[in-house]
Design a protein around this motif. Sequence first.
Motif, PDB file in Angstrom:
ATOM      1  N   TYR A 111       0.870  -1.157  -0.104  1.00 41.97           N
ATOM      2  CA  TYR A 111      -0.076  -0.075   0.003  1.00 41.97           C
ATOM      3  C   TYR A 111       0.880   1.316   0.052  1.00 41.97           C
ATOM      4  N   PHE A 112       1.908   1.191   1.086  1.00 46.26           N
ATOM      5  CA  PHE A 112       2.684   2.322   0.898  1.00 46.26           C
ATOM      6  C   PHE A 112       3.494   2.738  -0.132  1.00 46.26           C
ATOM      7  N   GLY A 113       3.965   1.605  -0.676  1.00 48.39           N
ATOM      8  CA  GLY A 113       4.809   1.854  -1.919  1.00 48.39           C
ATOM      9  C   GLY A 113       4.308   2.511  -3.171  1.00 48.39           C
ATOM     10  N   ILE A 114       2.688   1.934  -3.307  1.00 48.72           N
ATOM     11  CA  ILE A 114       2.066   2.479  -4.335  1.00 48.72           C
ATOM     12  C   ILE A 114       1.672   4.141  -4.160  1.00 48.72           C
ATOM     13  N   TYR A 115       1.352   4.183  -2.951  1.00 51.49           N
ATOM     14  CA  TYR A 115       0.795   5.384  -2.395  1.00 51.49           C
ATOM     15  C   TYR A 115       1.893   6.522  -2.624  1.00 51.49           C
ATOM     16  N   ILE A 116       3.148   6.210  -2.130  1.00 54.65           N
ATOM     17  CA  ILE A 116       4.074   7.330  -2.189  1.00 54.65           C
ATOM     18  C   ILE A 116       4.753   7.557  -3.690  1.00 54.65           C
ATOM     19  N   MET A 117       4.494   6.582  -4.464  1.00 53.17           N
ATOM     20  CA  MET A 117       4.859   7.113  -5.954  1.00 53.17           C
ATOM     21  C   MET A 117       3.954   7.852  -6.545  1.00 53.17           C
ATOM     22  N   ALA A 228       3.231  11.375   9.520  1.00 56.85           N
ATOM     23  CA  ALA A 228       3.930  10.022   9.732  1.00 56.85           C
ATOM     24  C   ALA A 228       5.714  10.518   9.319  1.00 56.85           C
ATOM     25  N   ALA A 229       6.003  11.549   8.745  1.00 59.58           N
ATOM     26  CA  ALA A 229       7.256  11.894   8.639  1.00 59.58           C
ATOM     27  C   ALA A 229       8.077  12.512   9.907  1.00 59.58           C
ATOM     28  N   TYR A 230       7.421  12.842  11.137  1.00 56.49           N
ATOM     29  CA  TYR A 230       7.743  13.356  12.239  1.00 56.49           C
ATOM     30  C   TYR A 230       8.977  12.582  12.831  1.00 56.49           C
ATOM     31  N   GLY A 231       8.962  11.242  12.749  1.00 60.33           N
ATOM     32  CA  GLY A 231       9.871  10.561  13.257  1.00 60.33           C
ATOM     33  C   GLY A 231      11.224  10.688  12.482  1.00 60.33           C
ATOM     34  N   TYR A 232      11.276  10.937  11.417  1.00 57.21           N
ATOM     35  CA  TYR A 232      12.391  11.036  10.577  1.00 57.21           C
ATOM     36  C   TYR A 232      13.047  12.263  10.880  1.00 57.21           C
ATOM     37  N   TRP A 233      12.385  13.307  11.299  1.00 52.56           N
ATOM     38  CA  TRP A 233      12.832  14.656  11.540  1.00 52.56           C
ATOM     39  C   TRP A 233      13.481  14.443  12.826  1.00 52.56           C
ATOM     40  N   LEU A 234      12.802  13.828  13.798  1.00 49.20           N
ATOM     41  CA  LEU A 234      13.471  13.453  15.194  1.00 49.20           C
ATOM     42  C   LEU A 234      14.889  13.061  14.851  1.00 49.20           C
ATOM     43  N   ARG A 235      14.898  11.902  14.005  1.00 52.76           N
ATOM     44  CA  ARG A 235      16.274  11.181  13.868  1.00 52.76           C
ATOM     45  C   ARG A 235      17.131  12.132  13.266  1.00 52.76           C
ATOM     46  N   LEU A 328      13.051  10.883   2.663  1.00 54.25           N
ATOM     47  CA  LEU A 328      13.581  10.015   3.816  1.00 54.25           C
ATOM     48  C   LEU A 328      12.676   8.862   4.080  1.00 54.25           C
ATOM     49  N   MET A 329      11.193   9.051   3.859  1.00 57.66           N
ATOM     50  CA  MET A 329      10.366   7.785   3.933  1.00 57.66           C
ATOM     51  C   MET A 329      10.550   6.962   2.804  1.00 57.66           C
ATOM     52  N   PHE A 330      10.787   7.511   1.583  1.00 56.20           N
ATOM     53  CA  PHE A 330      10.985   6.680   0.549  1.00 56.20           C
ATOM     54  C   PHE A 330      11.943   5.919   0.626  1.00 56.20           C
ATOM     55  N   ALA A 331      13.113   6.583   1.106  1.00 59.73           N
ATOM     56  CA  ALA A 331      14.604   5.740   1.354  1.00 59.73           C
ATOM     57  C   ALA A 331      14.279   4.572   2.075  1.00 59.73           C
ATOM     58  N   ASP A 332      13.513   4.956   3.129  1.00 60.46           N
ATOM     59  CA  ASP A 332      13.568   3.883   4.272  1.00 60.46           C
ATOM     60  C   ASP A 332      12.498   2.850   3.560  1.00 60.46           C
ATOM     61  N   PHE A 333      11.577   3.095   2.896  1.00 62.56           N
ATOM     62  CA  PHE A 333      10.741   1.747   2.213  1.00 62.56           C
ATOM     63  C   PHE A 333      11.494   0.996   1.271  1.00 62.56           C
ATOM     64  N   SER A 351      19.886   7.465   4.835  1.00 61.01           N
ATOM     65  CA  SER A 351      19.975   9.295   4.785  1.00 61.01           C
ATOM     66  C   SER A 351      19.604  10.001   3.444  1.00 61.01           C
ATOM     67  N   LEU A 352      19.549  11.205   3.596  1.00 67.35           N
ATOM     68  CA  LEU A 352      19.356  11.754   2.104  1.00 67.35           C
ATOM     69  C   LEU A 352      20.340  11.810   1.008  1.00 67.35           C
ATOM     70  N   GLU A 353      21.552  11.283   1.553  1.00 63.93           N
ATOM     71  CA  GLU A 353      22.525  10.908   0.592  1.00 63.93           C
ATOM     72  C   GLU A 353      22.468   9.785  -0.125  1.00 63.93           C
ATOM     73  N   SER A 354      21.554   8.799   0.399  1.00 65.19           N
ATOM     74  CA  SER A 354      21.395   7.366  -0.278  1.00 65.19           C
ATOM     75  C   SER A 354      20.836   7.992  -1.803  1.00 65.19           C
ATOM     76  N   LYS A 355      20.985   6.663  -2.444  1.00 63.42           N
ATOM     77  CA  LYS A 355      20.325   6.843  -3.783  1.00 63.42           C
ATOM     78  C   LYS A 355      18.920   6.637  -3.868  1.00 63.42           C
ATOM     79  N   PRO A 356      18.069   5.962  -2.959  1.00 63.54           N
ATOM     80  CA  PRO A 356      16.604   6.050  -3.213  1.00 63.54           C
ATOM     81  C   PRO A 356      16.303   7.221  -2.967  1.00 63.54           C
ATOM     82  N   ALA A 357      16.938   7.994  -1.808  1.00 68.33           N
ATOM     83  CA  ALA A 357      16.410   9.203  -1.488  1.00 68.33           C
ATOM     84  C   ALA A 357      16.402  10.255  -2.529  1.00 68.33           C
ATOM     85  N   ARG A 358      17.678  10.218  -2.884  1.00 66.13           N
ATOM     86  CA  ARG A 358      17.942  11.170  -4.385  1.00 66.13           C
ATOM     87  C   ARG A 358      17.132  10.895  -5.471  1.00 66.13           C
ATOM     88  N   PHE A 359      16.952   9.595  -5.503  1.00 61.02           N
ATOM     89  CA  PHE A 359      15.784   9.185  -6.855  1.00 61.02           C
ATOM     90  C   PHE A 359      14.553   9.650  -6.528  1.00 61.02           C
TER      91      PHE A 359
END
Length: 450
Positions: A111-117, A228-235, A328-333, A351-359
């Motif tokens: 669900y989340f993968g289809i939704y976020i795209m 739902a992104a709040y936890g990523y900003w805490l991190r 960040l959420m997409f990279a985690d997924f 992190s945001l430097e990862s390839k999934p985040a930059r994609f």
Amino acid sequence: MSRHDPVDRHHPVHNPEIVGFTQAEIDETPVKVKWNSLGPGIVAAATGVGAADLVATLTAGSRYGYGLMWAVVLGVIFKIVLVEGTGRYYLSTGKTIFQGWRTLGVWTSWYFGIYIMIWGFVYGATAMSSVALPLSALFPEVDSKIFAIVSGLIGLGLVWINKYGLIEKLMTVLIGIMFFAVLVSAALTAPNLGEILTGLIPMIPGEEGAMFYVLGLAGGVGGTITLAAYGYWLREKGWNTPKWMKVMRYDNATAYVLTGIFVIATMIMGVELLHSAGLAISAGDRGLLDVGNVLADRYGQAFSIIFLIGFFAASFSSLLGVWHGVSLMFADFWTNFRKPADSLDQDDAPSLESKPARFYLIWLTILPMSLLFLERPIFLILLYGTLGALFMPFLAVTLLFLNNQRKLVPAKFRNRWFHNALLGLTALVFVVLGGYELIKAVAPLFGGGA
């Protein structure tokens, strides 16, 4: 023990039923709350309140006067409950919200993968267009598409360099501009305090469909996926162990109370500028341009400019927050959806430097620019609306399960009866509202009205 060291499962103080933290970390002395203990909450609130939320609140004020002020307050409570639940899950387990969803079954990843795209593709164009509108009103000689494209590229560049502190400072400045513009505009109208207080008494307008309008106002203002992104900003902030729990709660509550004040000021404008004069505003973000015109007519062009600058700040803060947090959420997924759910913790979140985040940053920015030149495909919009209607019920219901998990959440941080009651009420409201929005979204497929 460093949070980035592997947990010693045989350590004498480790609770074998808890995955993620030692008992010593769980019982660590809480960090003291200070008046300026703000950061991720401001980012979440500034991201969640965009131009569409301002239009919804202005329209409510113009349509019902102060009668739905209580629904705005209820909406603030809902957001505090949901974001506190998200933050508490992260700080008490060491798992991000996506990693928590993984423990509920593989269906959450699908669900989340289809939704976020789909959400990212459509929202990217929407966010850039929203930023362009006030800039086009201020500088009409420049094509709005130029403003839209440049705003997206600036957002991409700011997030690409991966400096959370810079993003937080920019968001704080933007939310300050938002507050100043809207509060000044509301103060100009000399609102009636007695009527505002009367509006805090719950009532449902008698017209057909009013209940869903109320639920939409309570549930729709202040963010969807960005909650739902709040936890990523805490991190990113470095608040990543249970000792930050009190600070997180203060940060969250303060940010959303300020958001509530901001939204109330917007409703005051809707009542005093539009309702009292019998005026209506355009649908969508363009309604804010109408408000700017009303301010110019009544109080002078200077106040219209102030309001349009606030409109820009609200739109660009939403764009910047989404580019950062949802990437960040997409990279985690993408990095973790194929791994065993019980093996993941916050150290597995990239992190945001990862390839999934930059994609995903490119997905949010470059590809949606095509929608700025073309009519948006109707099927994509319908699918976006359908999945979007389901996200808030999804978040509310899953948090109700996640924060009651005995094998993951330490006893002192599990839901109490009042947490369950508030989350249950929030979930119920969003399930009803989501069902209503779902019917509206799919009706055109069957020849019905939208």
